[in-house]
Write a protein that holds these residues in place. Structure first.
Motif, mmCIF file in Angstrom:
data_model
loop_
_atom_site.group_PDB
_atom_site.id
_atom_site.type_symbol
_atom_site.label_atom_id
_atom_site.label_comp_id
_atom_site.label_asym_id
_atom_site.label_seq_id
_atom_site.Cartn_x
_atom_site.Cartn_y
_atom_site.Cartn_z
ATOM 1 N N ARG A 197 0.836 -1.206 0.000
ATOM 2 C CA ARG A 197 0.000 0.000 0.000
ATOM 3 C C ARG A 197 0.873 1.259 0.000
ATOM 4 O O ARG A 197 1.975 1.278 0.549
ATOM 5 N N ALA A 221 -10.709 8.000 -8.508
ATOM 6 C CA ALA A 221 -10.355 6.574 -8.477
ATOM 7 C C ALA A 221 -11.493 5.727 -9.040
ATOM 8 O O ALA A 221 -12.658 6.127 -9.065
ATOM 9 N N LYS A 222 -11.131 4.509 -9.472
ATOM 10 C CA LYS A 222 -12.149 3.575 -9.963
ATOM 11 C C LYS A 222 -13.027 3.076 -8.824
ATOM 12 O O LYS A 222 -14.206 2.775 -9.019
ATOM 13 N N SER A 223 -12.446 2.956 -7.645
ATOM 14 C CA SER A 223 -13.203 2.547 -6.466
ATOM 15 C C SER A 223 -12.567 3.190 -5.241
ATOM 16 O O SER A 223 -11.361 3.470 -5.240
ATOM 17 N N TYR A 282 -10.078 -1.827 -2.563
ATOM 18 C CA TYR A 282 -10.362 -0.510 -3.141
ATOM 19 C C TYR A 282 -9.090 0.027 -3.783
ATOM 20 O O TYR A 282 -7.967 -0.365 -3.419
ATOM 21 N N GLU A 283 -9.286 0.977 -4.690
ATOM 22 C CA GLU A 283 -8.118 1.659 -5.246
ATOM 23 C C GLU A 283 -7.629 2.727 -4.282
ATOM 24 O O GLU A 283 -6.427 2.871 -4.057
ATOM 25 N N VAL A 284 -8.568 3.488 -3.696
ATOM 26 C CA VAL A 284 -8.209 4.599 -2.805
ATOM 27 C C VAL A 284 -9.060 4.523 -1.539
ATOM 28 O O VAL A 284 -10.266 4.254 -1.603
ATOM 29 N N ALA A 311 -6.437 -1.193 0.333
ATOM 30 C CA ALA A 311 -6.465 -0.178 -0.719
ATOM 31 C C ALA A 311 -5.055 0.070 -1.221
ATOM 32 O O ALA A 311 -4.092 0.037 -0.445
ATOM 33 N N GLU A 312 -4.953 0.350 -2.526
ATOM 34 C CA GLU A 312 -3.638 0.614 -3.097
ATOM 35 C C GLU A 312 -3.056 1.909 -2.540
ATOM 36 O O GLU A 312 -1.844 2.025 -2.333
ATOM 37 N N GLU A 313 -3.937 2.908 -2.317
ATOM 38 C CA GLU A 313 -3.515 4.176 -1.734
ATOM 39 C C GLU A 313 -4.349 4.453 -0.492
ATOM 40 O O GLU A 313 -5.579 4.368 -0.532
#
Length: 803
Positions: A197, A221-223, A282-284, A311-313
């Motif tokens: 992350r 973000a996409k999600s 989630y992406e964010v 979440a990635e971020e």
């Protein structure tokens, strides 16, 4: 930890029994194979359990065999109980035996209790086991011999066997310690550890745009998931996201609102932080107000989100005081933190003068109070001057808060003054030009549950003051001052101090950990189960175990109701203000009805709350309506966890909206309600509504019981006037602002005295008596600033009497 999540319980073989304080003997179960204790870093450094939580299981004396025979007596001879008693006492006094007991988990307390039980068992039994009888006989017969066959030390195996019967936790203590090991919280979230992350910390004061920048990334973000501390904040992000044509769902403890008409989950979610999922990718993710990770009651939710969100971020927003702790926590997960600092977008000025009089109010002013009684008093005085004011405090329903905020923000509305508690510190966008602190001391509840008064901390003062001069509003420059001149110097000092760094993050036992604990102590009360868990728990320096008093309060309240462990745990995590008797009583009724497997229907709830309700005629009725609104919230909260038992959520939501409208009418007419309440009050008092904290029953009774003249009791006066915390707060203000004793005298007769009058803790007659006594002391030269002078005077008086 999702409060509504609970793993499937498995049946385990019963082992021994355990008695706990306020509980029954419990049968402990064998530890099942599980990775739950894999996070334990060994038993090194484990602290000793609080053995005061355990009481011995009573054992019945031995009554012999079926025909009353005593096998031991047949093999040897009957025991001389007098000689047995002498040798048992010798056994107890031997240091070697006490040392052996300690090595086997018996500290001084447990050793003493085990021996008392062991001695009582032997002395009251008509027969004991044959092996113990033979040992006792050898010890008694060989007493005084040069080469005795028996020795009192030989009793230790039998004593230890007895001790483990009455303290069965001795056999499973190692397992309990492993389960309650909280030293590696990152390991609780394997899904988050499986991804790398990126952590971005948006640090800055109120009104600096830090959350705005995080939300912009959330929208692109996409999600994404937004985690906020309040329902109002989650609702605001929910609306903004959907207005930006980004489908977003709303998830709070009491509400689920879907962006899609077919109730399909949207890719974006705005939620209260306790409701965030640690399993959904989630992406964010945005975690707002990260400094609340230090909150003694709710900090665990921020820790869980920070360590567990997949979440990635992860965009973290909050005070710069939390940067070091977040960086250190992320170091343990192998993740780096990127810090982005922000400055306030509009200037904020601390004025050199206090307001001093409500006649000096101007449009855009907000008076901040720390009690409902002050809210009521100030708002009535404002409207007595022909001005309209909006009112916002914590126990108002969200809809009423938003309606009052809209009324204050509307440039075309004649309402230009706001009276609010620290509820405005976060969650509402308000067009405030000047923040005026009515007081800089705030009532709190200490660890003993007693009411204390102390100065507000720098972090909270900055949070509230920062609401003035919001960027993009009609007031581009904020101002801050106090109502009373003597508070202004201290406010400046508070605001100028650096916010102390956040040093530790809160933790809370997960449902899985409590479940594992219950396997070993299945008949223990849930409250004592939590006590034992906390007693045995181990945390490192970056964490602390959150305050669980509310949980234990509810656990004790519903202990007598037959509920399974899963249901009991869920009821105890319900969001409930324990200062509201009506709400507590309702939860009790909910649990009782639930235990009988009888659904709590809409008709049942209407009968209990006497719905429909009329508009309030006084403050007491308004407070009751707020409590009923909380009951509806409680019903909705439980309906998402037990849908079959609370089936009428849609109908309850409809009447809750109607109740919100009724409360809004009451708040708009709050001055009339105050006037009606005071006209019905006892002569000489100005009490509007009780604001009792969870005090001990003695203090509450003393504070609330009037004497036969209609005045509060002397005990109530002593609690109010002589409370050490109140004296410390007043003396601190006096010394830090350089006040003379005459100023202190004026202040004592002024704002403090008025506050005590408003709270009903003083009458005019008591005030006159206090002033008279003070003047007598002043004339006699006895007025001093400390207890030393009082002691010197007392000793002189005693000397005169002796002469």
């Amino acid at each position: 930890m999702s409060r509504c999540a609970w793993p499937l319980l498995r049946r385990l073989p019963a082992r021994a029994g355990l008695a706990l304080r306020h509980g029954r003997p419990a049968a402990a179960a064998a530890l099942p194979p599980s990775s739950a204790s894999s996070s334990a870093s060994g038993d090194g450094g484990a602290r000793a359990p609080d053995t005061s939580l355990f009481v011995p299981v009573p054992l019945k004396p031995g009554l012999g065999g079926a025909a009353g025979e005593d096998v031991g007596a047949e093999l040897t001879r009957p025991l001389d109980k007098g000689e047995v008693l002498k040798n048992l006492n010798k056994f107890y006094k031997r240091k070697e035996i006490q040392r052996l007991g300690a090595e086997n988990g018996l500290d001084a307390r447990l050793f003493h209790q085990a021996f008392i039980s062991f001695r009582k068992y032997i002395m009251e039994s008509s027969s004991v086991s044959a092996d113990l009888h033979i040992i006792l006989n050898d010890i008694c017969c060989d007493a005084g011999k040069v080469c005795p066959v028996g020795h009192v030390d030989d009793l230790f195996p039998f004593f230890l066997r007895h001790a483990k019967q009455i303290f069965p936790m001795l056999d499973c203590m190692d397992d309990l310690r492993k389960i309650s090991d909280l030293r590696l919280p990152p390991n609780w979230y394997p899904d988050a550890r499986a991804i790398q992350r990126k952590i971005i910390f948006h640090a800055g004061p109120t009104n600096s745009g830090k959350t705005y920048h995080a939300i912009q990334r959330f929208l692109s973000a996409k999600s994404g998931i937004y985690c906020g501390p309040l329902k109002l904040l989650a609702h605001e992000i929910f609306q903004k996201t959907n207005d930006a044509n980004v489908p977003c769902d709303l998830v709070t403890g009491e509400e689920r609102v879907y962006a899609n008409e077919d109730a399909r989950q949207a890719p974006h979610i705005a939620c209260t932080i306790e409701m965030c999922s640690t399993n959904t990718p989630y992406e964010v993710a945005v975690i707002d107000e990260i400094q609340m990770i230090r909150d003694p009651a709710r900090g665990w939710a921020w820790t869980r989100a920070l360590l567990g969100l997949c979440a990635e971020e992860i965009h973290v927003c909050g005070e710069a005081a939390a940067i070091d702790l977040v960086t250190e926590l992320m170091y343990t997960t192998g993740e780096e933190v990127e810090v982005r600092n922000y400055e306030r977008l509009t200037p904020l000025t601390v004025l050199d003068y206090a307001l001093e009089s409500l006649d000096n109010l101007r449009p855009g002013d907000c008076i901040v109070c720390f009690s409902k009684n002050d809210i009521y008093s100030v708002s009535r005085q404002i409207e007595a001057r022909g001005l309209e004011c909006a009112v916002i405090y914590g126990s108002l329903p969200p809809g009423t808060k938003l309606e009052q905020a809209k009324k204050f923000n509307d440039p075309d509305d004649p309402c230009k003054i706001l009276v609010a508690t620290d509820a405005i510190g976060m969650g509402l966008n308000l067009c405030i030009r000047r923040i005026i602190f009515n007081s800089i001391v705030k009532p709190t509840v200490n660890e003993k549950g007693e009411k204390e008064i102390d100065s507000i901390p720098t972090s909270q003062a900055l949070q509230i003051a920062g609401r003035a001069g919001r960027f993009g509003s009609s007031f581009q420059q904020g101002e801050v001052t106090t109502m009373h001149r003597e508070d202004l110097v201290q406010l400046k000092e508070i605001l100028s101090e650096a916010v102390p760094p956040v040093k530790a993050a809160g933790l809370h036992p997960t449902p899985e950990q409590i479940e594992m604990f219950a396997y070993h102590l299945p008949d223990a009360t849930l409250s004592n189960l939590i006590d034992i868990f906390v007693s045995l728990s181990q945390v490192d320096g970056m964490y602390f175990v959150c305050n669980i008093d509310d949980f234990k309060f509810l656990a004790d309240m519903i202990q007598h109701i037959p509920l399974n462990l899963r249901s009991r745990y869920v009821f105890c995590t319900a969001p409930l203000n324990r200062k509201e008797p009506f709400v507590c009583t309702t939860l009790l009724k909910f649990a009782r009805q639930f235990s009988r497997n009888e659904p709590l229907t809409f008709d049942w709830l209407c009968r209990h709350t006497k719905w429909p309700l009329a508009a309030p005629k006084n403050i007491k009725e308004l407070v009751h309506l707020e409590a009923v609104h909380d009951v509806f919230d409680l019903y909705l909260w439980l309906s998402y966890r037990f849908m079959d038992m609370f089936p009428d959520a849609a109908l309850v939501r409809d009447i809750q909206k109607q109740l919100d409208d009724i409360i809004q009418v009451g708040v708009r007419n709050i001055t009339k309600l105050i006037r009606a309440s005071q006209s019905a009050a006892a002569p000489g008092t100005a009490e509007v509504v009780s604001e009792d904290f969870p005090l001990s029953r003695t203090k509450r009774d003393a504070r609330g019981a009037p004497d036969r003249h209609g005045a509060k009791s002397p005990e109530a006066l002593s609690i109010a006037v002589e409370a050490p915390a109140l004296r410390r707060a007043r003396n601190a203000r006096a010394s830090r602002s350089g006040m003379r004793q005459e100023d202190l005298k004026s202040y004592g007769r002024g704002s403090l005295a008025n506050r005590l009058l408003r709270e009903g803790l003083l009458t005019q007659e008591m005030l006159k008596q206090l002033e008279s006594e003070w003047q007598d002391q002043h004339r006699n030269g006895r007025y001093g600033s400390g207890s030393k002078r009082d002691e010197q005077h007392s000793s002189k008086e005693k000397g005169k009497k002796r002469k």
